[in-house]
Scaffold this motif. Structure first.
Motif, mmCIF file in Angstrom:
data_model
loop_
_atom_site.group_PDB
_atom_site.id
_atom_site.type_symbol
_atom_site.label_atom_id
_atom_site.label_comp_id
_atom_site.label_asym_id
_atom_site.label_seq_id
_atom_site.Cartn_x
_atom_site.Cartn_y
_atom_site.Cartn_z
ATOM 1 N N UNK A 241 1.278 39.662 29.418
ATOM 2 C CA UNK A 241 1.182 39.667 30.877
ATOM 3 C C UNK A 241 0.458 38.414 31.371
ATOM 4 N N UNK A 242 -0.614 38.046 30.690
ATOM 5 C CA UNK A 242 -1.343 36.834 31.082
ATOM 6 C C UNK A 242 -0.469 35.593 30.872
ATOM 7 N N UNK A 243 0.275 35.582 29.774
ATOM 8 C CA UNK A 243 1.180 34.469 29.495
ATOM 9 C C UNK A 243 2.206 34.320 30.617
ATOM 10 N N UNK A 244 2.825 35.427 31.014
ATOM 11 C CA UNK A 244 3.835 35.392 32.068
ATOM 12 C C UNK A 244 3.235 34.887 33.376
ATOM 13 N N UNK A 245 2.039 35.354 33.695
ATOM 14 C CA UNK A 245 1.389 34.958 34.950
ATOM 15 C C UNK A 245 1.055 33.469 34.950
ATOM 16 N N UNK A 246 0.554 32.974 33.831
ATOM 17 C CA UNK A 246 0.208 31.555 33.732
ATOM 18 C C UNK A 246 1.450 30.684 33.858
ATOM 19 N N UNK A 247 2.521 31.065 33.172
ATOM 20 C CA UNK A 247 3.757 30.274 33.215
ATOM 21 C C UNK A 247 4.367 30.284 34.614
ATOM 22 N N UNK A 248 4.356 31.428 35.259
ATOM 23 C CA UNK A 248 4.878 31.503 36.625
ATOM 24 C C UNK A 248 4.064 30.615 37.559
ATOM 25 N N UNK A 249 2.758 30.605 37.370
ATOM 26 C CA UNK A 249 1.890 29.802 38.226
ATOM 27 C C UNK A 249 1.971 28.314 37.961
ATOM 28 N N UNK A 250 2.377 27.949 36.739
ATOM 29 C CA UNK A 250 2.462 26.525 36.382
ATOM 30 C C UNK A 250 3.707 25.854 36.945
ATOM 31 N N UNK A 251 4.696 26.635 37.323
ATOM 32 C CA UNK A 251 5.972 26.093 37.795
ATOM 33 C C UNK A 251 5.817 25.335 39.104
ATOM 34 N N UNK A 252 6.585 24.259 39.233
ATOM 35 C CA UNK A 252 6.694 23.523 40.491
ATOM 36 C C UNK A 252 8.185 23.302 40.782
ATOM 37 N N UNK A 253 8.931 24.401 40.925
ATOM 38 C CA UNK A 253 10.391 24.279 41.039
ATOM 39 C C UNK A 253 10.843 23.948 42.455
ATOM 40 N N UNK A 254 12.150 23.769 42.590
ATOM 41 C CA UNK A 254 12.751 23.521 43.895
ATOM 42 C C UNK A 254 13.589 24.725 44.305
ATOM 43 N N UNK A 255 13.861 24.803 45.598
ATOM 44 C CA UNK A 255 14.819 25.767 46.137
ATOM 45 C C UNK A 255 16.188 25.110 46.148
ATOM 46 N N UNK A 256 17.180 25.710 45.529
ATOM 47 C CA UNK A 256 18.550 25.224 45.664
ATOM 48 C C UNK A 256 19.515 26.393 45.520
ATOM 49 N N UNK A 257 20.794 26.094 45.504
ATOM 50 C CA UNK A 257 21.797 27.158 45.482
ATOM 51 C C UNK A 257 21.813 27.928 44.174
ATOM 52 N N UNK A 258 21.144 27.400 43.146
ATOM 53 C CA UNK A 258 21.152 28.057 41.847
ATOM 54 C C UNK A 258 19.951 28.974 41.664
ATOM 55 N N UNK A 259 18.940 28.822 42.506
ATOM 56 C CA UNK A 259 17.772 29.687 42.383
ATOM 57 C C UNK A 259 16.676 29.297 43.357
ATOM 58 N N UNK A 260 15.986 30.296 43.874
ATOM 59 C CA UNK A 260 14.864 30.032 44.768
ATOM 60 C C UNK A 260 13.604 29.737 43.965
ATOM 61 N N UNK A 261 12.596 29.224 44.642
ATOM 62 C CA UNK A 261 11.310 28.961 43.994
ATOM 63 C C UNK A 261 10.731 30.261 43.435
ATOM 64 N N UNK A 262 10.754 31.298 44.233
ATOM 65 C CA UNK A 262 10.203 32.589 43.804
ATOM 66 C C UNK A 262 10.942 33.120 42.583
ATOM 67 N N UNK A 263 12.267 33.015 42.591
ATOM 68 C CA UNK A 263 13.071 33.501 41.469
ATOM 69 C C UNK A 263 12.757 32.716 40.197
ATOM 70 N N UNK A 264 12.685 31.404 40.299
ATOM 71 C CA UNK A 264 12.428 30.577 39.122
ATOM 72 C C UNK A 264 11.054 30.873 38.518
ATOM 73 N N UNK A 265 10.075 31.079 39.368
ATOM 74 C CA UNK A 265 8.744 31.412 38.855
ATOM 75 C C UNK A 265 8.747 32.745 38.117
ATOM 76 N N UNK A 266 9.433 33.716 38.678
ATOM 77 C CA UNK A 266 9.516 35.024 38.034
ATOM 78 C C UNK A 266 10.214 34.922 36.680
ATOM 79 N N UNK A 267 11.325 34.220 36.655
ATOM 80 C CA UNK A 267 12.101 34.095 35.416
ATOM 81 C C UNK A 267 11.321 33.305 34.360
ATOM 82 N N UNK A 268 10.556 32.304 34.784
ATOM 83 C CA UNK A 268 9.747 31.535 33.828
ATOM 84 C C UNK A 268 8.797 32.450 33.065
#
Length: 286
Positions: A241-268
């Motif tokens: 759980x801590x690993x997932x939270x850290x990885x989600x928080x480390x992301x600096x993704x973009x919003x585009x047609x393939x995925x939102x920022x929120x979605x990419x963080x969750x999937x990470x």
């Protein structure tokens, strides 16, 4: 446009260094030719490196595997020693393109194309791979994560060539893995990806760990805090759980047609959990 096929790395470096206009290196060409056809680049010089001795070979030493810059991913996937030592790296490399593309594409080209969504790069970063760079000023060995500096940009100076990728020999109780999320079942660009490399102590606890994320920032991310949270654990639920939270928080993704920022963080976070479990099992963890 000039096309040359030098027989030595020195000649290749010399031609690239004195090129007046844009120059490009041709190994597999799976990225270069597509970009040329699309009109994104028009090199004045193309240097084909496939005839340079050693650049199409995989060499095993007591310390490492040396993978030449022109080794196709299909050849890498057929090497039993590399596949056994670094299954995650091979898995990632074998996801680049189609079966036909696999016969041409290279992990060095995938690295130098500098796409944040490159498949082999997160696995190489997690593995602690090194790049052997030769240029007008001599030879140097650098961490692969220092090569891309942004989408389509690298830290390589004019005239420099990555001649090989180095992967260390594996100690006992070590494992790595790579996973990506794509909308389709195959031949797609990663929306998010994750690579994990770890070693265990004699009691099955994680001794060292490296975690890398792809398509989550302008360059592949080495998430050092994520690796640190794994050390000392046996992958209990709280650690995951801590690993997932850290990885989600480390992301600096973009919003585009393939995925939102929120979605990419969750999937990470989800991918990091899954890939850590695979690497742990491969290392002999229970």
């Amino acid at each position: 446009m000039r096309y040359i096929r030098p027989l030595s790395i020195e000649d290749a470096v010399g031609e690239l260094a004195k090129a007046v206009g844009p120059a490009a290196i041709l190994a597999g060409g799976s990225d270069l030719l597509v970009r040329m056809k699309g009109g994104f680049i028009e090199p004045e010089l193309i240097v084909d490196i496939k005839r340079i001795g050693g650049l199409s070979d995989i060499t095993e030493t007591a310390e490492s595997f040396r993978i030449g810059a022109a080794v196709p991913c299909a050849v890498l996937g057929e090497n039993k020693a590399v596949r056994k030592a670094w299954p995650g790296v091979v898995e990632a490399a074998n996801l680049i393109g189609s079966k036909q593309v696999q016969g041409r594409c290279t992990i060095t080209g995938n690295l130098c194309n500098a796409s944040p969504a490159a498949d082999s790069v997160p696995a190489l970063v997690a593995a602690g791979a090194k790049a052997v760079v030769t240029g007008p000023s001599g030879k140097r060995t650098i961490a692969v994560e220092t090569v891309p500096t942004g989408p389509g940009r690298t830290s390589l100076a004019k005239g420099e060539i990555i001649e090989a990728i180095l992967l260390d020999k594996r100690p006992e109780h070590a494992g790595d893995a790579y996973l990506r999320f794509i909308p389709r079942t195959e031949m797609d660009i990663a929306v998010v990806s994750a690579g994990v490399n770890l070693t265990l102590d004699d009691h099955g606890a994680i001794k060292t760990a490296r975690v890398a994320l792809g398509a989550a920032a302008p360059t592949v991310l080495l998430v050092e805090e994520a690796g640190q949270v794994l050390v000392g654990s046996k992958l209990d639920e709280a650690t995951l759980e801590r690993l997932a939270k850290i990885c989600a928080g480390a992301c600096r993704p973009i919003d585009d047609k393939r995925g939102t920022i929120e979605f990419r963080r969750k999937v990470a976070g989800v991918l990091a959990r899954r890939v850590a479990a695979i690497a742990y099992k491969r290392a002999g963890g229970k």
